[in-house]
Design an enzyme around this catalytic site. Structure first.
Site: not given
Length: 423
Positions: A260, A275, A347, A350, A388
């Site tokens: 990403r 990130r 988070e 999801s 994570r």
């Protein structure tokens, strides 16, 4: 992608659904395009019938040795109009399709109102955050002190937002991925799948990454894209297929690298691994009938929760509000894991039900018996983000001397290692 028939039948409901996402009414614009497209098609059919009739008259005139000049001129005029409409129809089709492709999914009625993540609703809290007898550290402090996490070396190789893991931390990341795959395949019936990391435009379009989110993606020089999540190739395995209802639900999982660009995240989470441009994740994808999808959403979320519980990581389940729900999703649960170094939940998964939104984009359908094919429902979830999870394990299992205790569930994947110490 939205069903144009539904918009025709309930334009007010469509606009009300968009309003929940803070989007101004669009039904008038869409229906005007749709009417132009339908009028062009009707006119084309009318002209084709007229052309056929004129052609028949020309044939009769010639057989009867009559003057057909006027009829031939009329036929030429009709052919010119047909040629113009032959171009106009596809142009209007494309314009309508492009307009619909940029509009997010409508939200399920159970999604709470709200502008942003501050208004998400906590639905579950599991585990108690550990109370440390010492000042807890963040993962990058622990990793660098152990000599097993190298950000400077990664920056030399590739720039910012990359990490080099070494030794026991590299093995711990691998152990987490393998543990997740074994859990999802062995207990929850997901089929392990290895997918391409490079995909074409149609594949990105099918799950909603294109055209809206092109700036968040990495493109190659030969017209392909690096996947932002294995959801993209896994879901598209059902594209342009008609699956027998008896074979649904399909459940697939993959451990893959994801890429990403993190466009728009300048200044956020610049330190450490939170990130990254490249990270690994275990993805869960389900393809179901409409009747199965909501039960499947709960089941998928529970599979991701099980991973965190087995690792002893405190977490909470959040139902995302209208303003925080992603483009393709009708409803999303986020799982947020406790990060002691940050002193907050972040988070880590999801899990979303997109209903038929993605299926309509990729023409993924199912057939019950001899009935007419209908669109499947597609769901996706992180099961979970491996990077994570690594951070969460490091921070929750840190010791005062800077070492990291290996969770019991991972020790067999670590060759029996119980504690990670300095290299």
């Amino acid at each position: 992608m939205h069903d144009i028939k539904m918009i025709r039948e309930d334009a007010a409901g469509f606009d009300a659904g968009l309003a929940r996402r803070g989007i101004l009414p669009l039904s008038c614009e869409i229906l005007e395009l749709d009417e132009q497209r339908r009028a062009a098609l009707a006119k084309l059919q009318e002209l084709q019938a007229e052309r056929n009739a004129v052609s028949k008259k020309i044939g009769e005139a010639k057989r009867n040795k009559q003057d057909s000049a006027d009829l031939e001129a009329q036929g030429a005029r009709i052919r010119a109009e047909i040629e113009a409409l032959d171009a106009e129809g596809p142009r209007l089709d494309g314009l309508l399709r492009d307009t619909l492709a940029k509009i997010p999914n409508l939200l399920d009625a159970s999604v709470p109102e709200g502008r942003d993540e501050t208004q998400n609703k906590q639905e579950k809290l599991w585990g108690t955050p550990r109370e440390f007898a010492f000042a807890s550290k963040q993962h990058f402090e622990l990793g660098e002190a152990l000599g097993l996490m190298d950000f400077a070396g990664a920056a030399k190789l590739a720039g910012s937002r990359f990490t080099v893991l070494k030794g026991a931390l590299a093995r711990l990341e691998r152990a987490l991925g393998q543990f997740m795959l074994d859990t999802h395949t062995g207990e929850f019936g997901y089929s392990e799948t290895v997918v391409p990391l490079l995909v074409n435009d149609a594949t990105m379009y099918g799950t909603g990454q294109l055209p809206k989110f092109a700036e968040d993606l990495f493109a190659t020089t030969d017209g392909r894209w690096l996947i932002p999540t294995a959801e993209v190739p896994l879901t598209n395995l059902a594209a342009v297929e008609i699956t027998p209802a008896t074979k649904l639900p399909l459940r697939m999982t993959a451990l893959s690298y994801c890429f990403r660009s993190e466009a728009g995240s300048a200044g956020r989470d610049v330190r450490g691994m939170l990130r990254q441009h490249q990270f690994s994740k275990v993805e869960l994808v389900s393809v179901t009938t409409p009747e199965q999808s909501w039960d499947e959403h709960e089941r998928m979320t529970r599979a991701a929760e099980t991973v965190l519980e087995r690792l002893g990581l405190p977490y909470r389940r959040m139902l995302l509000c209208a303003g925080d729900t992603g483009f393709s999703a009708a409803k999303t649960y986020d799982l947020e894991v406790w990060m002691p170094g940050l002193g907050t939940y972040r988070e880590i998964s999801s899990c979303s039900n997109t209903l038929a939104f993605q299926a309509r984009r990729m023409n993924a359908r199912y057939r019950a018996g001899e009935g007419k094919p209908d669109f499947v429902h597609t769901l996706n979830g992180s099961g979970v983000a491996v990077g994570r999870a690594l951070i969460a394990v490091m921070e929750n299992y840190q010791n005062e001397d800077g070492s990291i205790t290996v969770p019991e569930k991972l020790r067999s994947y670590m060759g029996g290692l119980e504690r990670i110490t300095a290299a």
